[in-house]
Motif scaffolding. Structure first.
Motif, PDB file in Angstrom:
ATOM      1  N   VAL A   1       0.853  -1.180   0.000  1.00 25.41           N
ATOM      2  CA  VAL A   1       0.000   0.000   0.000  1.00 25.41           C
ATOM      3  C   VAL A   1       0.892   1.235   0.000  1.00 25.41           C
ATOM      4  O   VAL A   1       1.888   1.292   0.736  1.00 25.41           O
ATOM      5  CB  VAL A   1      -0.917   0.012   1.234  1.00 25.41           C
ATOM      6  CG1 VAL A   1      -1.723   1.309   1.296  1.00 25.41           C
ATOM      7  CG2 VAL A   1      -1.856  -1.195   1.221  1.00 25.41           C
ATOM      8  N   GLN A   2       0.546   2.199  -0.819  1.00 23.85           N
ATOM      9  CA  GLN A   2       1.298   3.445  -0.884  1.00 23.85           C
ATOM     10  C   GLN A   2       0.373   4.620  -0.633  1.00 23.85           C
ATOM     11  O   GLN A   2      -0.790   4.609  -1.041  1.00 23.85           O
ATOM     12  CB  GLN A   2       1.959   3.625  -2.246  1.00 23.85           C
ATOM     13  CG  GLN A   2       2.938   2.528  -2.641  1.00 23.85           C
ATOM     14  CD  GLN A   2       2.256   1.329  -3.256  1.00 23.85           C
ATOM     15  OE1 GLN A   2       1.263   1.465  -3.970  1.00 23.85           O
ATOM     16  NE2 GLN A   2       2.778   0.141  -2.973  1.00 23.85           N
TER      17      GLN A   2
ATOM     18  N   SER B   1      -2.644  -2.666  -2.920  1.00 24.01           N
ATOM     19  CA  SER B   1      -3.471  -3.829  -2.594  1.00 24.01           C
ATOM     20  C   SER B   1      -4.337  -3.556  -1.359  1.00 24.01           C
ATOM     21  O   SER B   1      -4.114  -4.091  -0.284  1.00 24.01           O
ATOM     22  CB  SER B   1      -2.569  -5.036  -2.349  1.00 24.01           C
ATOM     23  OG  SER B   1      -1.735  -5.277  -3.455  1.00 24.01           O
ATOM     24  N   ILE B   2      -5.361  -2.735  -1.563  1.00 19.76           N
ATOM     25  CA  ILE B   2      -6.209  -2.291  -0.466  1.00 19.76           C
ATOM     26  C   ILE B   2      -7.484  -3.107  -0.409  1.00 19.76           C
ATOM     27  O   ILE B   2      -8.216  -3.189  -1.395  1.00 19.76           O
ATOM     28  CB  ILE B   2      -6.550  -0.798  -0.620  1.00 19.76           C
ATOM     29  CG1 ILE B   2      -5.269   0.047  -0.542  1.00 19.76           C
ATOM     30  CG2 ILE B   2      -7.548  -0.358   0.460  1.00 19.76           C
ATOM     31  CD1 ILE B   2      -5.481   1.496  -0.907  1.00 19.76           C
ATOM     32  N   PHE B   3      -7.747  -3.698   0.749  1.00 22.07           N
ATOM     33  CA  PHE B   3      -9.030  -4.367   0.976  1.00 22.07           C
ATOM     34  C   PHE B   3     -10.017  -3.384   1.596  1.00 22.07           C
ATOM     35  O   PHE B   3     -11.158  -3.267   1.149  1.00 22.07           O
ATOM     36  CB  PHE B   3      -8.851  -5.582   1.875  1.00 22.07           C
ATOM     37  CG  PHE B   3     -10.121  -6.314   2.178  1.00 22.07           C
ATOM     38  CD1 PHE B   3     -10.800  -6.130   3.380  1.00 22.07           C
ATOM     39  CD2 PHE B   3     -10.664  -7.182   1.247  1.00 22.07           C
ATOM     40  CE1 PHE B   3     -11.984  -6.787   3.642  1.00 22.07           C
ATOM     41  CE2 PHE B   3     -11.862  -7.846   1.498  1.00 22.07           C
ATOM     42  CZ  PHE B   3     -12.515  -7.655   2.705  1.00 22.07           C
TER      43      PHE B   3
ATOM     44  N   ARG C   1      -5.199  -5.113  10.109  1.00 26.38           N
ATOM     45  CA  ARG C   1      -4.929  -3.746   9.698  1.00 26.38           C
ATOM     46  C   ARG C   1      -3.577  -3.301  10.228  1.00 26.38           C
ATOM     47  O   ARG C   1      -3.104  -3.788  11.251  1.00 26.38           O
ATOM     48  CB  ARG C   1      -6.003  -2.809  10.265  1.00 26.38           C
ATOM     49  CG  ARG C   1      -7.397  -3.118   9.792  1.00 26.38           C
ATOM     50  CD  ARG C   1      -8.399  -2.124  10.359  1.00 26.38           C
ATOM     51  NE  ARG C   1      -9.738  -2.439   9.914  1.00 26.38           N
ATOM     52  CZ  ARG C   1     -10.223  -2.063   8.756  1.00 26.38           C
ATOM     53  NH1 ARG C   1      -9.465  -1.373   7.925  1.00 26.38           N
ATOM     54  NH2 ARG C   1     -11.455  -2.391   8.413  1.00 26.38           N
ATOM     55  N   ARG C   2      -3.005  -2.342   9.511  1.00 26.05           N
ATOM     56  CA  ARG C   2      -1.811  -1.683  10.005  1.00 26.05           C
ATOM     57  C   ARG C   2      -1.793  -0.256   9.497  1.00 26.05           C
ATOM     58  O   ARG C   2      -2.513   0.078   8.545  1.00 26.05           O
ATOM     59  CB  ARG C   2      -0.524  -2.411   9.591  1.00 26.05           C
ATOM     60  CG  ARG C   2      -0.355  -2.636   8.113  1.00 26.05           C
ATOM     61  CD  ARG C   2       1.081  -2.813   7.696  1.00 26.05           C
ATOM     62  NE  ARG C   2       1.806  -1.543   7.704  1.00 26.05           N
ATOM     63  CZ  ARG C   2       2.996  -1.390   7.155  1.00 26.05           C
ATOM     64  NH1 ARG C   2       3.593  -2.415   6.595  1.00 26.05           N
ATOM     65  NH2 ARG C   2       3.592  -0.222   7.186  1.00 26.05           N
ATOM     66  N   ASP C   3      -0.963   0.560  10.114  1.00 26.23           N
ATOM     67  CA  ASP C   3      -0.838   1.949   9.700  1.00 26.23           C
ATOM     68  C   ASP C   3       0.194   2.078   8.582  1.00 26.23           C
ATOM     69  O   ASP C   3       1.266   1.486   8.623  1.00 26.23           O
ATOM     70  CB  ASP C   3      -0.406   2.832  10.878  1.00 26.23           C
ATOM     71  CG  ASP C   3      -1.563   3.158  11.802  1.00 26.23           C
ATOM     72  OD1 ASP C   3      -1.302   3.577  12.944  1.00 26.23           O
ATOM     73  OD2 ASP C   3      -2.725   3.008  11.381  1.00 26.23           O
ATOM     74  N   TYR C   4      -0.163   2.912   7.616  1.00 30.71           N
ATOM     75  CA  TYR C   4       0.752   3.267   6.539  1.00 30.71           C
ATOM     76  C   TYR C   4       0.953   4.777   6.570  1.00 30.71           C
ATOM     77  O   TYR C   4       0.057   5.532   6.983  1.00 30.71           O
ATOM     78  CB  TYR C   4       0.197   2.848   5.168  1.00 30.71           C
ATOM     79  CG  TYR C   4       0.176   1.360   4.953  1.00 30.71           C
ATOM     80  CD1 TYR C   4      -0.894   0.601   5.403  1.00 30.71           C
ATOM     81  CD2 TYR C   4       1.228   0.715   4.308  1.00 30.71           C
ATOM     82  CE1 TYR C   4      -0.928  -0.768   5.215  1.00 30.71           C
ATOM     83  CE2 TYR C   4       1.201  -0.655   4.110  1.00 30.71           C
ATOM     84  CZ  TYR C   4       0.127  -1.394   4.570  1.00 30.71           C
ATOM     85  OH  TYR C   4       0.104  -2.760   4.384  1.00 30.71           O
TER      86      TYR C   4
ATOM     87  N   ARG D   1      -6.373  -2.384   5.823  1.00 25.38           N
ATOM     88  CA  ARG D   1      -6.236  -3.821   5.691  1.00 25.38           C
ATOM     89  C   ARG D   1      -5.913  -4.096   4.224  1.00 25.38           C
ATOM     90  O   ARG D   1      -6.736  -3.822   3.340  1.00 25.38           O
ATOM     91  CB  ARG D   1      -7.492  -4.570   6.101  1.00 25.38           C
ATOM     92  CG  ARG D   1      -7.317  -6.083   5.967  1.00 25.38           C
ATOM     93  CD  ARG D   1      -8.545  -6.865   6.311  1.00 25.38           C
ATOM     94  NE  ARG D   1      -8.380  -8.258   5.886  1.00 25.38           N
ATOM     95  CZ  ARG D   1      -9.353  -9.162   5.885  1.00 25.38           C
ATOM     96  NH1 ARG D   1     -10.557  -8.822   6.307  1.00 25.38           N
ATOM     97  NH2 ARG D   1      -9.119 -10.390   5.492  1.00 25.38           N
ATOM     98  N   ALA D   2      -4.724  -4.612   3.996  1.00 21.58           N
ATOM     99  CA  ALA D   2      -4.330  -4.955   2.632  1.00 21.58           C
ATOM    100  C   ALA D   2      -4.980  -6.274   2.221  1.00 21.58           C
ATOM    101  O   ALA D   2      -5.372  -7.082   3.069  1.00 21.58           O
ATOM    102  CB  ALA D   2      -2.815  -5.066   2.541  1.00 21.58           C
TER     103      ALA D   2
END
Length: 121
Positions: free
Chosen positions: A2-3, A27-29, A107-110, A100-101
C-alpha cells in the motif's frame, strides 16, 4: 503493498490557505481511519486531524475552526483544507491511513513521505 502519496504543500503567507491531498493505492481491501500528522523541527510528530470511514472527524485543539478534513472513500483519498494559516503551522505534514491490505489478515498503519508546509511572510 500500500502506498500513500501526498500533494499540495508549499509556501503561503500568514492568513492564507492550502489544501493537502493524499491518495492511497495498491493492494487495499479496506481503509478505516485516514488522517494527517505534522512534525516541526525539534518537535515530535503530532496528530492534526483524522476521519474514520463513517465520517466522524477529530481535530487537534490548535487547528479547530481553521482546518477541515474530508474524505472520498470511492477514491481512497483524504483532504486537509487549511485556512487562516499561522507561522506555527509550519511543519512537514504526513498522511496516515489504517489499512487492511488484500494480502493481510490485520490492519496496520501506513504513512506517506510527507509534504512541507511553510507559513511565512
Amino acid at each position: 503493498q500500500v502506498q500513500l502519496l501526498e500533494s499540495g504543500g508549499g509556501l503561503v503567507q500568514p492568513g492564507g490557505s492550502l489544501r493537502l491531498s493524499c491518495v492511497a493505492s495498491g493492494s487495499i481491501f479496506s481503509i478505516n481511519a485516514m488522517g494527517w500528522y505534522r512534525q516541526a523541527p525539534g518537535n515530535e510528530r503530532e496528530l492534526v486531524a483524522f476521519v474514520i470511514s463513517g465520517g466522524t472527524t477529530n481535530y487537534a485543539d490548535s487547528v479547530k475552526g481553521r482546518f477541515t478534513i474530508s474524505r472520498d472513500n470511492a477514491k481512497n483519498t483524504v483532504y486537509l483544507q487549511m485556512n487562516s494559516l499561522k507561522p506555527e503551522d509550519t511543519a512537514v505534514y504526513y498522511c496516515n491511513a489504517n489499512v487492511r491490505a488484500t494480502t493481510a489478515w490485520r490492519r496496520r498503519d501506513y504513512w506517506g513521505q510527507g509534504t512541507q508546509v511553510t507559513v511565512s511572510s
